[in-house]
Design a protein around this motif. Structure first.
Motif, PDB file in Angstrom:
ATOM      1  N   PRO A  97       0.847  -1.224   0.000  1.00  0.00           N
ATOM      2  CA  PRO A  97       0.000   0.000   0.000  1.00  0.00           C
ATOM      3  C   PRO A  97       0.860   1.242   0.000  1.00  0.00           C
ATOM      4  CG  PRO A  97       0.057  -0.971   2.189  1.00  0.00           C
ATOM      5  CD  PRO A  97       0.779  -1.937   1.280  1.00  0.00           C
ATOM      6  N   ARG A  98       0.357   2.249  -0.660  1.00  0.00           N
ATOM      7  CA  ARG A  98       1.074   3.523  -0.734  1.00  0.00           C
ATOM      8  C   ARG A  98       0.621   4.399   0.438  1.00  0.00           C
ATOM      9  NH1 ARG A  98       3.650   4.045  -5.450  1.00  0.00           N
ATOM     10  NH2 ARG A  98       3.074   2.622  -7.157  1.00  0.00           N
ATOM     11  N   PRO A  99       1.530   4.792   1.317  1.00  0.00           N
ATOM     12  CA  PRO A  99       1.123   5.596   2.487  1.00  0.00           C
ATOM     13  C   PRO A  99       0.693   6.992   2.067  1.00  0.00           C
ATOM     14  CG  PRO A  99       3.503   5.463   2.334  1.00  0.00           C
ATOM     15  CD  PRO A  99       2.974   4.577   1.261  1.00  0.00           C
ATOM     16  N   PRO A 100      -0.207   7.542   2.785  1.00  0.00           N
ATOM     17  CA  PRO A 100      -0.629   8.931   2.489  1.00  0.00           C
ATOM     18  C   PRO A 100       0.488   9.910   2.811  1.00  0.00           C
ATOM     19  CG  PRO A 100      -1.639   8.171   4.523  1.00  0.00           C
ATOM     20  CD  PRO A 100      -0.945   6.983   3.923  1.00  0.00           C
ATOM     21  N   ALA A 101       0.427  11.012   2.208  1.00  0.00           N
ATOM     22  CA  ALA A 101       1.464  12.045   2.371  1.00  0.00           C
ATOM     23  C   ALA A 101       1.248  12.798   3.677  1.00  0.00           C
ATOM     24  CB  ALA A 101       1.461  12.998   1.180  1.00  0.00           C
ATOM     25  N   VAL A 102       1.493  12.105   4.780  1.00  0.00           N
ATOM     26  CA  VAL A 102       1.370  12.715   6.103  1.00  0.00           C
ATOM     27  C   VAL A 102       2.614  12.364   6.881  1.00  0.00           C
ATOM     28  CG1 VAL A 102      -1.135  12.672   6.107  1.00  0.00           C
ATOM     29  CG2 VAL A 102       0.144  10.726   6.969  1.00  0.00           C
ATOM     30  N   SER A 103       2.854  12.992   7.974  1.00  0.00           N
ATOM     31  CA  SER A 103       4.015  12.721   8.818  1.00  0.00           C
ATOM     32  C   SER A 103       3.793  11.451   9.608  1.00  0.00           C
ATOM     33  CB  SER A 103       4.244  13.909   9.751  1.00  0.00           C
ATOM     34  OG  SER A 103       3.106  14.092  10.583  1.00  0.00           O
ATOM     35  N   LEU A 104       4.894  10.748   9.936  1.00  0.00           N
ATOM     36  CA  LEU A 104       4.812   9.507  10.693  1.00  0.00           C
ATOM     37  C   LEU A 104       4.472   9.814  12.136  1.00  0.00           C
ATOM     38  CD1 LEU A 104       7.969   7.672   9.305  1.00  0.00           C
ATOM     39  CD2 LEU A 104       5.584   7.297   8.688  1.00  0.00           C
ATOM     40  N   ASN A 105       3.585   9.041  12.699  1.00  0.00           N
ATOM     41  CA  ASN A 105       3.245   9.209  14.104  1.00  0.00           C
ATOM     42  C   ASN A 105       4.106   8.280  14.953  1.00  0.00           C
ATOM     43  OD1 ASN A 105       2.181   6.724  13.614  1.00  0.00           O
ATOM     44  ND2 ASN A 105       0.066   7.445  13.466  1.00  0.00           N
ATOM     45  N   ALA A 106       3.860   8.281  16.219  1.00  0.00           N
ATOM     46  CA  ALA A 106       4.691   7.492  17.156  1.00  0.00           C
ATOM     47  C   ALA A 106       4.526   5.993  16.919  1.00  0.00           C
ATOM     48  CB  ALA A 106       4.320   7.860  18.605  1.00  0.00           C
ATOM     49  N   GLU A 107       3.318   5.566  16.567  1.00  0.00           N
ATOM     50  CA  GLU A 107       3.087   4.121  16.355  1.00  0.00           C
ATOM     51  C   GLU A 107       3.851   3.610  15.144  1.00  0.00           C
ATOM     52  OE1 GLU A 107      -0.650   1.046  15.641  1.00  0.00           O
ATOM     53  OE2 GLU A 107      -1.008   3.211  15.925  1.00  0.00           O
ATOM     54  N   VAL A 108       3.851   4.398  14.060  1.00  0.00           N
ATOM     55  CA  VAL A 108       4.588   4.000  12.868  1.00  0.00           C
ATOM     56  C   VAL A 108       6.083   4.020  13.148  1.00  0.00           C
ATOM     57  CG1 VAL A 108       5.088   4.589  10.477  1.00  0.00           C
ATOM     58  CG2 VAL A 108       2.754   4.759  11.346  1.00  0.00           C
ATOM     59  N   GLN A 109       6.539   5.011  13.917  1.00  0.00           N
ATOM     60  CA  GLN A 109       7.959   5.097  14.241  1.00  0.00           C
ATOM     61  C   GLN A 109       8.392   3.877  15.062  1.00  0.00           C
ATOM     62  OE1 GLN A 109       9.900   7.410  13.057  1.00  0.00           O
ATOM     63  NE2 GLN A 109      11.741   6.574  14.008  1.00  0.00           N
ATOM     64  N   THR A 110       7.530   3.463  16.016  1.00  0.00           N
ATOM     65  CA  THR A 110       7.839   2.262  16.815  1.00  0.00           C
ATOM     66  C   THR A 110       7.906   1.023  15.932  1.00  0.00           C
ATOM     67  OG1 THR A 110       6.719   3.270  18.705  1.00  0.00           O
ATOM     68  CG2 THR A 110       7.112   0.883  18.784  1.00  0.00           C
ATOM     69  N   TYR A 111       6.959   0.924  15.007  1.00  0.00           N
ATOM     70  CA  TYR A 111       6.957  -0.235  14.098  1.00  0.00           C
ATOM     71  C   TYR A 111       8.227  -0.260  13.243  1.00  0.00           C
ATOM     72  CZ  TYR A 111       5.780  -3.097  10.101  1.00  0.00           C
ATOM     73  OH  TYR A 111       5.803  -4.039   9.103  1.00  0.00           O
ATOM     74  N   MET A 112       8.663   0.916  12.766  1.00  0.00           N
ATOM     75  CA  MET A 112       9.857   0.978  11.942  1.00  0.00           C
ATOM     76  C   MET A 112      11.094   0.600  12.746  1.00  0.00           C
ATOM     77  SD  MET A 112       8.994   1.651   8.909  1.00  0.00           S
ATOM     78  CE  MET A 112      10.592   2.063   8.245  1.00  0.00           C
ATOM     79  N   GLU A 113      11.135   1.036  14.023  1.00  0.00           N
ATOM     80  CA  GLU A 113      12.270   0.678  14.856  1.00  0.00           C
ATOM     81  C   GLU A 113      12.323  -0.840  15.073  1.00  0.00           C
ATOM     82  OE1 GLU A 113      11.870   2.910  18.388  1.00  0.00           O
ATOM     83  OE2 GLU A 113      12.466   4.844  17.500  1.00  0.00           O
ATOM     84  N   GLY A 114      11.153  -1.448  15.339  1.00  0.00           N
ATOM     85  CA  GLY A 114      11.128  -2.915  15.491  1.00  0.00           C
ATOM     86  C   GLY A 114      11.545  -3.622  14.217  1.00  0.00           C
ATOM     87  N   VAL A 138      13.553  -2.409  11.905  1.00  0.00           N
ATOM     88  CA  VAL A 138      14.995  -2.238  11.743  1.00  0.00           C
ATOM     89  C   VAL A 138      15.748  -3.207  12.633  1.00  0.00           C
ATOM     90  CG1 VAL A 138      16.906  -0.636  12.146  1.00  0.00           C
ATOM     91  CG2 VAL A 138      14.844   0.157  10.980  1.00  0.00           C
ATOM     92  N   GLN A 139      15.267  -3.387  13.872  1.00  0.00           N
ATOM     93  CA  GLN A 139      15.927  -4.341  14.772  1.00  0.00           C
ATOM     94  C   GLN A 139      15.842  -5.769  14.228  1.00  0.00           C
ATOM     95  OE1 GLN A 139      14.146  -3.812  18.600  1.00  0.00           O
ATOM     96  NE2 GLN A 139      15.023  -1.742  18.937  1.00  0.00           N
ATOM     97  N   ARG A 140      14.660  -6.139  13.703  1.00  0.00           N
ATOM     98  CA  ARG A 140      14.516  -7.483  13.146  1.00  0.00           C
ATOM     99  C   ARG A 140      15.406  -7.691  11.926  1.00  0.00           C
ATOM    100  NH1 ARG A 140      11.206  -9.692   9.304  1.00  0.00           N
ATOM    101  NH2 ARG A 140      10.047  -7.743   9.059  1.00  0.00           N
ATOM    102  N   LEU A 141      15.505  -6.663  11.081  1.00  0.00           N
ATOM    103  CA  LEU A 141      16.372  -6.763   9.922  1.00  0.00           C
ATOM    104  C   LEU A 141      17.839  -6.845  10.336  1.00  0.00           C
ATOM    105  CD1 LEU A 141      14.647  -4.241   7.487  1.00  0.00           C
ATOM    106  CD2 LEU A 141      14.624  -6.746   7.382  1.00  0.00           C
ATOM    107  N   ALA A 142      18.202  -6.077  11.407  1.00  0.00           N
ATOM    108  CA  ALA A 142      19.576  -6.152  11.891  1.00  0.00           C
ATOM    109  C   ALA A 142      19.884  -7.550  12.418  1.00  0.00           C
ATOM    110  CB  ALA A 142      19.800  -5.096  12.985  1.00  0.00           C
ATOM    111  N   ALA A 143      18.894  -8.139  13.131  1.00  0.00           N
ATOM    112  CA  ALA A 143      19.113  -9.509  13.629  1.00  0.00           C
ATOM    113  C   ALA A 143      19.261 -10.488  12.478  1.00  0.00           C
ATOM    114  CB  ALA A 143      17.948  -9.921  14.528  1.00  0.00           C
ATOM    115  N   ASP A 144      18.432 -10.310  11.408  1.00  0.00           N
ATOM    116  CA  ASP A 144      18.554 -11.191  10.249  1.00  0.00           C
ATOM    117  C   ASP A 144      19.914 -11.017   9.585  1.00  0.00           C
ATOM    118  OD1 ASP A 144      16.061 -12.121  10.746  1.00  0.00           O
ATOM    119  OD2 ASP A 144      15.061 -10.831   9.262  1.00  0.00           O
ATOM    120  N   ALA A 145      20.374  -9.744   9.492  1.00  0.00           N
ATOM    121  CA  ALA A 145      21.680  -9.495   8.881  1.00  0.00           C
ATOM    122  C   ALA A 145      22.798 -10.123   9.716  1.00  0.00           C
ATOM    123  CB  ALA A 145      21.913  -7.994   8.733  1.00  0.00           C
TER     124      ALA A 145
END
Length: 335
Positions: free
Chosen positions: A55-72, A74-81
């Motif tokens: 899905p294409r995200p709407p052109a709005v700023s990221l909120n705290a929930e999206v930021q938390t999801y992105m951090e998780g 990134v951590q999962r991708l780092a663990a995979d790497a």
């Protein structure tokens, strides 16, 4: 170590890892992230499907929930790497151990080759001594060559005779197969005809049996009436009893005919079994003939091999006689 195959989930994980590192998820980069496994066509197809499904995200700023999801993420991708790096390190360690083992094997092989070289030098000296002996044997081998030429002519003649015998056997085998097929067809037609005739006779007998049963029931009813009218119709009763006896004789004759038909049916079944036994015997004879034919082919191949050995021996004899004196000069050039 390259994985055995890729799927859409693995491609998505590799693409997310590249995006997390700020790299463009190209086909080559995704394939490198997967450990250089999978075809580029498959990776391209999965990337297109992910691009369509994402899905294409709407052109709005990221909120705290999206930021938390992105951090998780990134951590999962780092663990995979990290897991991929650990796998690469283990693979490199295995490759280093394999290289060390191969180096030891090569060292042992080098020592073995050195020993073999010394043995070859000894064998060359022995070959020079044998050369003098072989020179003396050339004349003896020439006489043997003449004998082998005569044996070759005899083998060629025997081979020709054997080929004619095999051709004759193949023709007989083909004739036997055609005869067997014709016999089977005739036996099948005869068996079908006998079965149809037997079924028709059985139906006719069943019809006669039903008719006789009905007639017997009718006669029994008439006999009951005759017993009731015994006192009043003595003379008529006597005549009807004679008629009943005649009917009983007729019934006995029909029973005897039924027994004869059953006997004929048993004979037909026995004849069918005999035909099956004859067909089995013919199949066994054809199988034995096929085994004999295969043995003849093996014998022919053995004769051909013997003839080839004679040709090779005859070909070596002239070359040994011409090249023997030049052997010491050729060997002297070997270091």
């Amino acid at each position: 170590m390259a994985r055995s195959g890729i799927n859409k989930a693995l491609v998505q994980t590799a693409r997310d890892a590249l995006l997390a590192r700020g790299e463009a998820p190209s086909i080559g980069a995704v394939r490198a992230e997967l450990g250089h496994t999978g075809s580029k066509t498959t990776i391209n197809r999965y990337l297109r499907e992910l691009a369509v499904e994402e899905p294409r995200p709407p052109a709005v700023s990221l909120n705290a929930e999206v930021q938390t999801y992105m951090e998780g993420l990134v951590q999962r991708l780092a663990a995979d790497a990290q897991a991929a790096v650990s796998d690469d390190r283990a693979r490199l360690e295995r490759q280093r151990q394999a290289y060390e083992h191969q180096r030891q094997v090569d060292s042992a092989r080098h020592e073995e080759l050195r020993k073999n070289h010394q043995l070859l030098l000894d064998e060359r000296r022995e070959a020079r001594e044998r050369d003098h002996i072989l020179t003396a044997r050339i004349e003896q081998l020439e006489g043997e060559r003449q004998g082998l030429l005569a044996a070759e002519r005899h083998l060629q003649h025997a081979l020709g005779d054997r080929g004619e015998q095999i051709q004759s056997l193949e023709e007989k085998y083909q004739q036997a197969r055609e005869s067997l097929a014709h016999y089977r067809e005739q036996a099948r037609q005869q068996r079908d005809s006998d079965i149809q005739r037997h079924e028709a006779q059985i139906q006719q007998l069943q019809y006669e049996q039903r008719r006789l049963q009905e007639l017997l029931l009718k006669k029994q009813e008439e006999l009951t009436l005759l017993y009731r009218d015994l006192e009043r119709q003595t003379a008529e009763h006597h005549a009807q009893r004679l008629a009943l006896q005649n009917e009983q004789k007729t019934n006995q004759q029909l029973n005897a005919a039924h027994a004869q038909l059953n006997t004929a049916l048993n004979q037909m079944r026995q004849r069918e079994q005999n035909l099956q036994l004859e067909a089995t015997s013919l199949r066994e004879r054809a199988h034995r003939y096929l085994l004999d034919r295969r043995q003849d082919r093996r014998n022919l191949r053995a004769l051909a091999r013997q003839l080839n050995q004679v040709h090779h021996l005859l070909a070596r004899l002239p070359s040994a006689g011409i090249g023997a004196p030049q052997t010491p000069n050729a060997e002297s050039s070997v270091p």
